[in-house]
Design an enzyme around this catalytic site. Structure first.
Site, PDB file in Angstrom:
ATOM      1  N   GLU A 121       0.853  -1.198   0.000  1.00  0.00           N
ATOM      2  CA  GLU A 121       0.000   0.000   0.000  1.00  0.00           C
ATOM      3  C   GLU A 121       0.885   1.243   0.000  1.00  0.00           C
ATOM      4  O   GLU A 121       0.663   2.173  -0.742  1.00  0.00           O
ATOM      5  CB  GLU A 121      -0.942  -0.006   1.214  1.00  0.00           C
ATOM      6  CG  GLU A 121      -1.851   1.228   1.239  1.00  0.00           C
ATOM      7  CD  GLU A 121      -2.912   1.230   2.334  1.00  0.00           C
ATOM      8  OE1 GLU A 121      -3.211   0.162   2.900  1.00  0.00           O
ATOM      9  OE2 GLU A 121      -3.440   2.316   2.630  1.00  0.00           O
ATOM     10  N   GLU A 158     -10.456  -8.321   4.393  1.00  0.00           N
ATOM     11  CA  GLU A 158      -9.748  -8.334   5.676  1.00  0.00           C
ATOM     12  C   GLU A 158     -10.483  -8.998   6.845  1.00  0.00           C
ATOM     13  O   GLU A 158      -9.855  -9.670   7.664  1.00  0.00           O
ATOM     14  CB  GLU A 158      -9.407  -6.893   6.086  1.00  0.00           C
ATOM     15  CG  GLU A 158      -8.429  -6.204   5.161  1.00  0.00           C
ATOM     16  CD  GLU A 158      -8.361  -4.715   5.470  1.00  0.00           C
ATOM     17  OE1 GLU A 158      -9.307  -3.994   5.135  1.00  0.00           O
ATOM     18  OE2 GLU A 158      -7.369  -4.298   6.080  1.00  0.00           O
ATOM     19  N   ARG A 193      -7.346   2.784  13.632  1.00  0.00           N
ATOM     20  CA  ARG A 193      -8.235   1.643  13.390  1.00  0.00           C
ATOM     21  C   ARG A 193      -8.197   0.658  14.567  1.00  0.00           C
ATOM     22  O   ARG A 193      -9.178  -0.032  14.844  1.00  0.00           O
ATOM     23  CB  ARG A 193      -7.931   0.942  12.065  1.00  0.00           C
ATOM     24  CG  ARG A 193      -9.087   0.051  11.603  1.00  0.00           C
ATOM     25  CD  ARG A 193      -8.830  -0.609  10.259  1.00  0.00           C
ATOM     26  NE  ARG A 193      -9.403   0.086   9.117  1.00  0.00           N
ATOM     27  CZ  ARG A 193     -10.673  -0.023   8.707  1.00  0.00           C
ATOM     28  NH1 ARG A 193     -11.522  -0.808   9.363  1.00  0.00           N
ATOM     29  NH2 ARG A 193     -11.088   0.619   7.654  1.00  0.00           N
TER      30      ARG A 193
HETATM   31  N1  MTE Z   1      -6.122 -11.573  -1.237  1.00  0.00           N
HETATM   32  C1  MTE Z   1      -5.084 -11.929  -2.014  1.00  0.00           C
HETATM   33  N2  MTE Z   1      -5.156 -13.082  -2.706  1.00  0.00           N
HETATM   34  N3  MTE Z   1      -3.964 -11.160  -2.095  1.00  0.00           N
HETATM   35  C2  MTE Z   1      -3.835  -9.989  -1.373  1.00  0.00           C
HETATM   36  O1  MTE Z   1      -2.815  -9.311  -1.465  1.00  0.00           O
HETATM   37  N4  MTE Z   1      -4.893  -8.447   0.223  1.00  0.00           N
HETATM   38  C3  MTE Z   1      -5.868  -8.326   1.307  1.00  0.00           C
HETATM   39  C4  MTE Z   1      -7.241  -8.793   0.848  1.00  0.00           C
HETATM   40  N5  MTE Z   1      -7.147 -10.078   0.218  1.00  0.00           N
HETATM   41  C5  MTE Z   1      -4.930  -9.593  -0.537  1.00  0.00           C
HETATM   42  C6  MTE Z   1      -6.084 -10.420  -0.526  1.00  0.00           C
HETATM   43  C7  MTE Z   1      -5.993  -6.960   1.820  1.00  0.00           C
HETATM   44  S1  MTE Z   1      -4.884  -6.419   2.970  1.00  0.00           S
HETATM   45  C8  MTE Z   1      -7.000  -6.133   1.421  1.00  0.00           C
HETATM   46  S2  MTE Z   1      -7.190  -4.592   2.074  1.00  0.00           S
HETATM   47  C9  MTE Z   1      -7.967  -6.551   0.397  1.00  0.00           C
HETATM   48  O2  MTE Z   1      -7.737  -7.856  -0.096  1.00  0.00           O
HETATM   49  C10 MTE Z   1      -7.892  -5.549  -0.753  1.00  0.00           C
HETATM   50  O3  MTE Z   1      -8.708  -5.902  -1.805  1.00  0.00           O
HETATM   51  P1  MTE Z   1     -10.294  -5.607  -1.798  1.00  0.00           P
HETATM   52  O4  MTE Z   1     -10.461  -4.215  -1.332  1.00  0.00           O
HETATM   53  O5  MTE Z   1     -10.656  -5.839  -3.204  1.00  0.00           O
HETATM   54  O6  MTE Z   1     -10.886  -6.597  -0.842  1.00  0.00           O
HETATM   55  N1  HPA Z   2      -7.522   0.829   5.750  1.00  0.00           N
HETATM   56  C1  HPA Z   2      -6.536   0.481   4.917  1.00  0.00           C
HETATM   57  N2  HPA Z   2      -5.699   1.323   4.386  1.00  0.00           N
HETATM   58  C2  HPA Z   2      -5.836   2.610   4.711  1.00  0.00           C
HETATM   59  C3  HPA Z   2      -6.846   3.044   5.571  1.00  0.00           C
HETATM   60  C4  HPA Z   2      -7.738   2.110   6.115  1.00  0.00           C
HETATM   61  O1  HPA Z   2      -8.661   2.418   6.882  1.00  0.00           O
HETATM   62  N3  HPA Z   2      -6.710   4.369   5.707  1.00  0.00           N
HETATM   63  C5  HPA Z   2      -5.653   4.699   4.952  1.00  0.00           C
HETATM   64  N4  HPA Z   2      -5.121   3.654   4.346  1.00  0.00           N
HETATM   65 MO1  MOS Z   3      -5.179  -3.912   3.204  1.00  0.00          MO
HETATM   66  S1  MOS Z   3      -4.060  -3.886   4.930  1.00  0.00           S
HETATM   67  O1  MOS Z   3      -6.040  -2.431   3.678  1.00  0.00           O
HETATM   68  O2  MOS Z   3      -4.046  -3.394   2.065  1.00  0.00           O
END
Ligand code: MTE
Ligand code: HPA
Ligand code: MOS
Length: 755
Positions: A230, A710, A308
């Protein structure tokens, strides 16, 4: 549940044909980058001698902060992180210079020849020590509801304690990396393995001293990010861009695993202190917690992650009096960063520990206290949001009923009676997770949809595909809203020239935010095509509907295909492209007061976890995890189940075997997979059962399909408490400890501890 569409990447993934940064065909004159990083955790740089390294044949140039034309600063939340160290180093692995050479082997050889003299300064590696020394990243954050101090004196039971939860390595399969190529007139195209293309673009422009339009960032897909990309994919991309700016040649930099482990931050370790008070009906009346976050040497995303932690400090429970505080403690570790759950898991571990300690003292089951305090409709969170459409109790009771908890528990008691050297334990773990970026201004996204004149469709969004299946969901949204088959839709790469100023793909909201934008763009396009179709069919516009690649009139399939209408729209010079913008309504949060409505909605669920302990060896197996999870109305249950399973195993790893270790002088000891144990097929649960909760779905989620990335990670916390219970079944004198991960070594000590 709708029929599942396969992940659109599955075909190329299994054939090894999917393209990651390292697979890009590079220009012949491409040079290779390599970071020279600090060999000490804290000190003043007295001298660096590059002359021997520079003389190695094939070394083109070694870049340092002196070569930066803009500003030497990549901090996103706070400007406290130089791209390359200037006069001081603050962690072991901090980038000091960037070697550019004709090959990786040459760059590595040169790196060994750089001589550095550092005058060492005292090293802090723990949050507790940092707090003692008043070493902080930012001001503490407080959340308050009711009056804890006045309430404790009226409680029937009060206890206090402390907890520690360790960091966690992201271990994305694809390490960090980028490929930067010069374009015309000083422009640079960077292909990066980042969750935040706009952040890379912004930081590169700032460091290079150029306008953002000179920097194009493209992301094809990530081999996993998990939060680790990120913020922390930025540095490498910017370094490569600095080198491109100077040399006007393409630069590729893919970190090797050792460098990636050493130089990047991880999940934040937390040391926490709690006080909890109950009345005689087991209602939690008051809860206080102080969280010490080990932030590492720079802010990175630490303050947002700290916040958070407070949002999730009461997990799925209603507590009328809450007082929490979190300190982002500055230490000499690599800046710790986002990791699935974003501080939430650390908060939830503390409240679960507090409940467990209270239960132990009262001599009752932990789950009695959990059950007595589950959130109900219209309860207030400590941050002022009122809980609505709450599924905390429904998922809890449905898990108990559907999986026959009573029976499971009896089986475990009888197993424990019969077996002297093996003991089982079982736990219930409810979760409640808020969906939205907690920083309100980040809750927006855009989509650009083109219908080409042959009727095929190209979709661009700000969403980054990292294995979570977001591209498949975007394709589904476009396909359903346009009424056409899936093979007519293609997902383009994520590119800052097509979709600008995006938030990173994070906070589990990527599908919600970008999906809503895709939907809006497709609705606008369909409105136009409906007019065309109405004219062609000589009917009223209101009778037209697009479905299955055809125009339907009054619900009846007509002779007009999608392609005919699109072709006619071209003739009529109607625009077949649309750019839509979505910003989450309702959400707001006042950071000063610590009150507001930060989340569009919450995700709920409950997991039952059972373990078997080998009481001679201290090893354990996870027998099963049975989950009732709130998916809303899942738009792709196959992908969503995969997300729950992956997150669960990642959460179990964090709580059981994954042990980050630094030496007291700040060197990463768990620096390879031989010293850092991630769950393998044997330590993963033997069975996982997941039942979707019976819920109506939430309109704030894309097609009522709730965010899933998550929240399920926190089911893994259940494993910790199941193991504790098994230890206690063997050793009645064992006093519960809240020191995670609960490695077999610690378990063994607990099994034979005497009081
Ligand atoms: N799933 C896979 N296969 N690979 C990833 O890197 N990242 C996780 C989750 N699932 C991840 C994953 C994290 S930290 C987040 S915030 C969300 O996917 C981000 O994607 P989304 O917002 O589409 O759920
Ligand atoms: N979640 C994940 N990433 C972020 C957030 C959050 O709430 N705020 C800023 N970056
Ligand atoms: Mo997920 S820790 O918000 O990339």
């Amino acid at each position: 549940m709708s029929k599942t569409m396969k992940n659109i990447d599955s075909f190329t993934h299994v054939r090894g044909e999917s393209i990651f940064v390292d697979d890009l065909i590079t220009r012949q004159d491409t040079l290779i980058g390599l970071v020279f990083d600090s060999p000490k955790a804290h000190g003043k740089i007295k001298e660096v001698n590059y002359s021997k390294a520079e003389k190695v044949k094939g070394v083109v140039k070694i870049f340092t902060y002196k070569d930066i034309l803009g500003v030497n600063q990549i901090g996103e939340i706070l400007p406290d992180e130089p791209l390359w160290a200037e006069n001081e180093v603050h962690y072991w692995g901090q980038p000091i210079a960037f070697i550019v050479a004709e090959s990786e082997a040459i760059a590595k050889k040169a790196r060994l020849l750089i001589e550095i003299e550092i005058e060492e300064l005292p090293v802090i590696t723990t949050a507790i020590k940092a707090k003692e020394k008043k070493s902080f990243i930012s001001a503490p954050i407080y959340f308050k509801l009711g009056d804890t101090a006045a309430t404790f004196s009226n409680c029937d039971h009060v206890t206090e304690g402390e907890t520690f939860s360790n960091g966690q390595e992201h271990l994305y399969l694809e390490t960090q990396g980028c490929y930067a190529v010069p374009q015309e007139n000083g422009s640079i195209k960077i292909t990066s393995s980042t969750q935040g293309p706009a952040q890379v673009q912004k930081a590169a422009a700032r460091v290079l001293g150029v306008a953002m339009h000179k920097i194009e960032v493209d992301v094809i897909r990530l081999g996993g990010g998990f939060g680790g990309k990120e913020d922390q994919a930025t540095a490498w991309a910017v370094m490569a861009a600095v080198a491109v700016q100077y040399l006007n040649k393409p630069i590729k930099y893919i970190l090797n695993r050792y460098d990636d482990l050493r130089m990047t931050g991880k999940r934040h370790p937390y040391s926490s202190f709690f006080k909890i008070g109950l009345n005689k009906d087991l209602k939690i009346m008051a809860f206080e917690a102080e969280f010490l976050q080990n932030s590492g040497a720079a802010a990175d995303l630490s303050p947002a992650i700290a916040e958070r932690t407070l949002f999730h400090a009461t997990n799925s429970y209603f507590i009328p009096n809450v007082s929490t505080v979190v300190y982002s403690c500055k230490t000499n570790l690599p800046p710790n960063t986002a990791f699935r759950g974003f501080g939430g898991p650390q908060g939830m571990f503390v409240i679960e520990s507090a409940i467990a300690k209270m239960a132990e003292e009262m001599g009752i089951d932990k789950r009695k206290i959990q059950e007595a305090n589950l959130l109900a409709e219209n309860d207030e969170f400590s941050y002022g949001q009122i809980a609505t459409k709450v599924e905390a109790q429904s998922t809890w009771f449905s898990a108990k009923e559907k999986f026959e908890f009573g029976k499971l528990e009896k089986e475990i008691f009888s197993f424990n009676r019969k077996n002297a050297h093996f003991k089982k334990g079982i736990s219930l773990m409810p979760i409640t997770f808020g969906i939205s970026f907690t920083n309100t201004m980040m809750n927006h996204a855009r989509a650009l949809v083109h219908i080409y004149q042959d009727g095929s469709v190209g979709v661009s969004t700000g969403a980054v595909e990292m294995g979570q299946g977001v591209n498949t969901k975007m394709l589904q949204v476009a396909q359903i809203t346009l009424g056409i088959s899936a093979n007519k839709v293609k997902l383009e790469t994520t590119n800052t020239t097509r979709v600008a100023n995006t938030s990173p793909s994070a906070a589990s909201v990527t599908a919600d935010l970008n999906g809503k934008a895709v939907d809006m763009a497709c609705v606008a396009l369909i409105e136009r095509l409906r007019k065309v179709a109405a004219k062609m069919a000589s009917v009223d516009e209101s009778t037209i509907f697009f479905k299955e690649d055809y125009v339907f009139v009054n619900g009846e399939k007509s002779e007009f295909t999608w392609e005919t209408i699109v072709a006619q729209a071209m003739v009529e010079r109607i625009v077949l492209s649309e750019n839509a913008h979505y910003a989450t309504p309702i959400v707001h949060f006042d950071k000063i007061k610590g009150k507001g409505h930060p989340f569009a909605y919450h995700v709920y669920g409950t997991a039952i976890t059972a373990v078997t302990l080998d009481c001679v060896r201290g090893t354990y197996e996870i027998d099963f995890v049975k989950i009732v999870h709130d998916f809303g109305k899942s738009m792709n249950i196959g992908i969503d189940i995969g997300q729950v399973e992956g997150a669960l195993v990642q959460g179990i790893g964090w709580m059981t075997t994954e042990e980050i270790a630094y030496s007291s002088d700040g060197r990463l000891l768990s620096n390879a997979l031989s010293t850092y144990k991630v769950p393998d097929i044997f330590s993963a649960p033997k069975t996982v059962e997941i039942i979707p909760a019976a819920v109506e779905g939430n309109k704030m989620a894309i097609r009522k399909s709730k965010a899933v990335g998550e929240p399920p990670l926190m089911y893994g916390i259940g494993a910790y408490f199941a193991i504790q219970q098994a230890v206690k079944a063997f050793n009645k004198n064992y006093k519960l400890k809240f020191d995670s991960p609960f490695t077999p070594g610690k378990v063994l000590t607990g099994l034979y501890e005497k009081n």
